[in-house]
Every structure is written in structure tokens, then in C-alpha cells.
Design an enzyme around this catalytic site. Structure first.
Site, PDB file in Angstrom:
ATOM      1  NE  ARG A 250       1.325   4.478  -2.828  1.00  0.00           N
ATOM      2  CZ  ARG A 250       0.003   4.489  -2.854  1.00  0.00           C
ATOM      3  NH1 ARG A 250      -0.641   4.369  -4.014  1.00  0.00           N
ATOM      4  NH2 ARG A 250      -0.694   4.615  -1.756  1.00  0.00           N
TER       5      ARG A 250
ATOM      6  CE  LYS B 122      -1.341   8.240  -0.810  1.00  0.00           C
ATOM      7  NZ  LYS B 122      -2.275   8.913  -1.699  1.00  0.00           N
TER       8      LYS B 122
ATOM      9  CD  GLU C 135      -3.630  11.063  -9.513  1.00  0.00           C
ATOM     10  OE1 GLU C 135      -2.659  10.481 -10.013  1.00  0.00           O
ATOM     11  OE2 GLU C 135      -3.860  11.086  -8.300  1.00  0.00           O
TER      12      GLU C 135
HETATM   13  C1  COI Z   1      -5.965   7.710  -0.007  1.00  0.00           C
HETATM   14  O1  COI Z   1      -6.887   7.260  -0.687  1.00  0.00           O
HETATM   15  O2  COI Z   1      -5.454   7.024   0.897  1.00  0.00           O
HETATM   16  C2  COI Z   1      -5.413   9.009  -0.275  1.00  0.00           C
HETATM   17  O3  COI Z   1      -4.253   9.171  -0.152  1.00  0.00           O
HETATM   18  C3  COI Z   1      -6.282  10.136  -0.619  1.00  0.00           C
HETATM   19  C4  COI Z   1      -6.338  11.125   0.484  1.00  0.00           C
HETATM   20  C5  COI Z   1      -6.591  12.476  -0.081  1.00  0.00           C
HETATM   21  C6  COI Z   1      -7.339  10.765   1.501  1.00  0.00           C
END
Ligand code: COI
Length: 401
Positions: A144, A246, A282
Site C-alpha cells: 500500500r 494513505k 468511510e
Molecule cells: C490506522 O488505523 O492505522 C489509521 O491509519 C488510522 C489513524 C487515524 C490512527
């Protein structure tokens, strides 16, 4: 247990690596095992520089960090070490190294600071009952990150490099992996344009870093159901944008609606699609699922939704548990008529939803208790992640200690 550094002041006084030849092959000494770290091949200037050459000289002297393990939340707790590697314009990353955790130096003109050229990942390490440490699907995070890097015009570490770096930094911070059942070690890989730019362009240098923090439950509700509000004004992502990767900006963009929601007492915000304003996308920090009878549905990955690794795992676990899983457009109307609703994410794992509020109307699920299906999937997934059951999916990676 304490990991003894070879004197922090000595480390701080260590010369920067910038402009120097790579140091001779260092070794990581963890308990009785020595891991050879190949010499750096990095040619560019190091912005982090400093402690690197001495930082690998540490040893382990006790088993667990002195923490209140019973009361871990999801907040940052500083640990001993972080990992860092760089690449210059050739896009080839240095092998990198584990260095003491600390601030990093960066040009105010760095691409990530000015234009948001940055990505992050999240994965977890769990301590098994026998004391060994398990990673959950780390290669999925590596893939990813590579996909996101392509979208953000960044070079990315290879899958092998990513996995090696994760293993090194987790082993170096082993005393921070919570005891079984008390939480996990959250692993946060970062990839950023650390080189200086002024005009809009990809940065000339990139930094790949990983830090870790012991964590407990993400939501203050713990495993109790969360209360979501549907956002129909702000959007998280738009077609053609970066919602499907991300990138750090996606998370900054949801802070405003999340802040407003939290001030009103909600746990988090559920976003709708930017075109029709009626299909689920989401939650700020996780994916969403609805349950109706034996069918579990979740919004399909179509560019505006993060391809969650927990999402993907839950789809597979649900299918193995005999559920029919549909990845498609899911409307607000369907959500409001669902039997159960739950969220998934690395940080949240599986979080049951107790209520959804939409245009001032509140719909409740499962009498504020955790739904049967959510509970079943949570148990199936977490017992696998924590090594309580045999890993028939081949998802866990055990670290050699
Ligand atoms: C995760 O679940 O790892 C995320 O990236 C969310 C984050 C806002 C803690």
C-alpha cells in the site's frame, strides 16, 4: 527491562553522516543475537544525520518497559528507537538504520512541509502468550505504501526493505510490546519528501522512517459501541483525488468535521460520497460495514476509499465464517435499516457502532451492546492476530528473537 544505549550524550556528539563515506557494516545486538546491517549505499545529504553510527550499539537488560499496561489508550508513548532511511534523486533508498528516537531536522522548504508530499502506514505487533511477537500482514502495508507513493510521485522502499525495517524497529523496541491481552505495539511507517523545494515539484530527497508506540483501544469507548454522525457538508475525498491512498492530507482534511462531532459528543464522523451525497464512504479513521441477515456489505474500493488491510481481512474472515460479502455502493438508506453496523481499521480493529445520526435523526443498533456478527468477526480476527489460534490464512509473521 532497559535497553541501554551507548551513552546518549556520546550519541548526540556523533558527527553527521552527511557527506561522509558510509560507516562499516554495523550490527544490531538484541539479546544474544546479532543482526548484520549492510553498509549504507546512500549518496545524498542526510538531514537526519547525527546519532546513526553509534545508535546500533545497544543491549537488552530487562523484559518489559515500566508502563501502566492496564490503562493504555491510543496516545503516543515514546519508545527507545526509530528507523530511518533516505534516498536522493536516484530514488534508491539507503539500507537505513535503527537510531535512538528523537526529533528530526528538516529544511523548512521540505516538500512534505510545504506541499504535503507524505504518506503514512499503520500496522501492529502483538505479543503472543508464549512471549513471541507477531506482525499482522506487514507486506500489505508495504504494498500500500508503494501504491500511495506512485500516486504522490515519491520513490518507495521495496517490500523487502519495508519488512526488514519493520522487523528491526520492532525488535529494537521489544520491551514496549504490551503483554498479551493488554494492547499492541502500533507501528507507524512514514514516507515523506524531505528535500527542499520552492516551486511545486516532487522533492529531491525522501525519508522513510518508522516509529512505534504501545497502544490500547482507539476509541475511548473501548470495545463498547461507538456513536457516529453522518457528515453531509464536508467531504473526505472526491473522484480523482487521493482518498484511496494513505496520504497525510486526507487525515488533516477530516479534523474539522471530527472536532465538531466530538464537541457534540459523537465518537467520529461517517463521510458520504462527494458526488451524490448519499453513498457511504468511510469514517475518519476506519472503513464501515453493514450487516443485514447473512449478508455483510461494505463500500467498494473505487478511488475515494482507503483499501484497508483490516477491511480486506474482515471480508475474508466473514466469507470463511459463511457470510455473503458484498463490496458495492452502500446507501444511507440501507445503513439506517441495517441489523448491525461496525467499523474496521488497524487502529480500531473491529469497532461496533451503537448509533448513527443523520440529519438530526438517530438510529440505534443492538440495544447499545456489541452485535453478534461484530463480536464473531472481532473474535475471529483478533485471535488470529494475537496467535491464539492457528494462522490458517498465513497472515502473521513471527519475529525471531
Ligand atoms: C490506522 O488505523 O492505522 C489509521 O491509519 C488510522 C489513524 C487515524 C490512527
Amino acid at each position: 527491562m532497559e535497553l541501554h544505549l551507548a551513552s546518549r550524550s556520546a550519541l548526540q556528539a556523533a558527527p553527521s553522516l552527511a557527506g561522509q563515506r558510509p560507516p562499516p557494516s554495523p550490527s544490531l545486538c538484541i539479546r544474544n543475537h546479532t543482526f548484520k546491517v549492510p553498509p549504507l549505499s546512500y549518496k545524498g545529504r542526510s538531514l537526519i544525520g547525527c546519532q546513526a553510527s553509534l545508535a546500533t550499539n545497544y543491549m537488552e537488560t530487562s523484559e518489559l518497559a515500566d508502563l501502566d499496561w492496564e490503562n493504555l489508550g491510543f496516545g503516543f508513548i515514546q519508545t527507545d528507537f526509530m528507523y530511518t532511511a533516505k534516498c536522493g534523486e536516484d530514488g534508491i533508498f539507503s539500507k537505513g538504520e535503527v537510531v535512538p528516537f528523537g526529533p528530526i531536522a528538516m529544511s523548512p522548504s521540505a516538500g512534505v512541509l510545504n506541499y504535503g508530499q507524505g504518506l503514512f502506514e499503520g500496522l501492529k505487533a502483538y505479543r503472543k502468550k508464549d512471549g513471541s511477537i507477531l506482525l499482522f500482514r506487514p507486506e500489505e502495508n508495504a504494498i500500500r505504501m508503494r501504491n500511495g507513493a506512485e500516486r504522490m510521485c515519491m520513490p518507495a522502499p521495496t517490500i523487502e526493505h519495508f519488512l526488514d525495517a519493520v522487523k528491526q524497529v520492532v525488535l529494537a523496541n521489544k520491551r514496549w510490546v504490551p503483554p498479551t491481552g493488554k494492547g499492541s505495539l502500533y507501528i507507524r511507517p512514514l514516507l515523506m519528501g524531505s528535500g527542499a523545494v520552492l516551486g511545486l515539484a516532487p522533492a529531491p530527497e525522501y525519508t522513510f522512517m518508522i516509529f512505534v508506540s504501545p497502544v490500547g483501544n482507539y476509541f475511548k469507548e473501548g470495545l463498547a459501541p461507538i456513536n457516529l454522525i453522518i457528515e453531509d457538508n464536508f467531504h473526505r475525498a472526491a473522484p480523482g483525488g487521493t482518498g484511496g491512498v494513505k496520504t497525510i492530507g486526507n487525515y488533516a482534511s477530516v479534523l474539522k468535521a471530527q472536532k465538531i462531532a466530538k464537541e457534540k459528543g459523537y465518537s467520529d464522523v461517517l463521510y458520504l460520497d462527494a458526488v451524490h451525497n448519499k453513498y457511504l464512504e468511510e469514517v475518519s479513521s476506519c472503513n464501515i460495514f453493514i450487516v443485514k441477515g447473512n449478508v455483510i456489505s461494505t463500500p467498494a474500493i473505487k478511488g475515494t476509499i482507503l483499501p484497508g488491510i483490516t477491511r480486506k481481512s474482515i471480508v475474508q474472515v466473514a466469507q470463511r465464517n459463511g457470510f455473503k460479502v458484498e463490496e458495492r455502493l452502500v446507501s444511507v438508506d440501507e445503513l439506517l435499516e441495517a441489523d448491525e453496523v461496525f467499523c474496521t481499521g488497524t487502529a480500531v480493529v473491529v469497532s461496533p457502532v451503537g448509533s448513527i445520526t443523520y440529519l438530526e435523526n438517530r438510529v440505534e443498533y443492538g440495544n447499545q451492546g456489541i452485535g453478534v456478527v461484530s463480536q464473531q468477526l472481532y473474535t475471529s480476527l483478533t485471535s488470529l492476530q494475537m496467535g491464539d489460534v492457528e494462522d490458517c490464512m498465513g497472515w502473521t509473521v513471527q519475529l525471531d528473537q
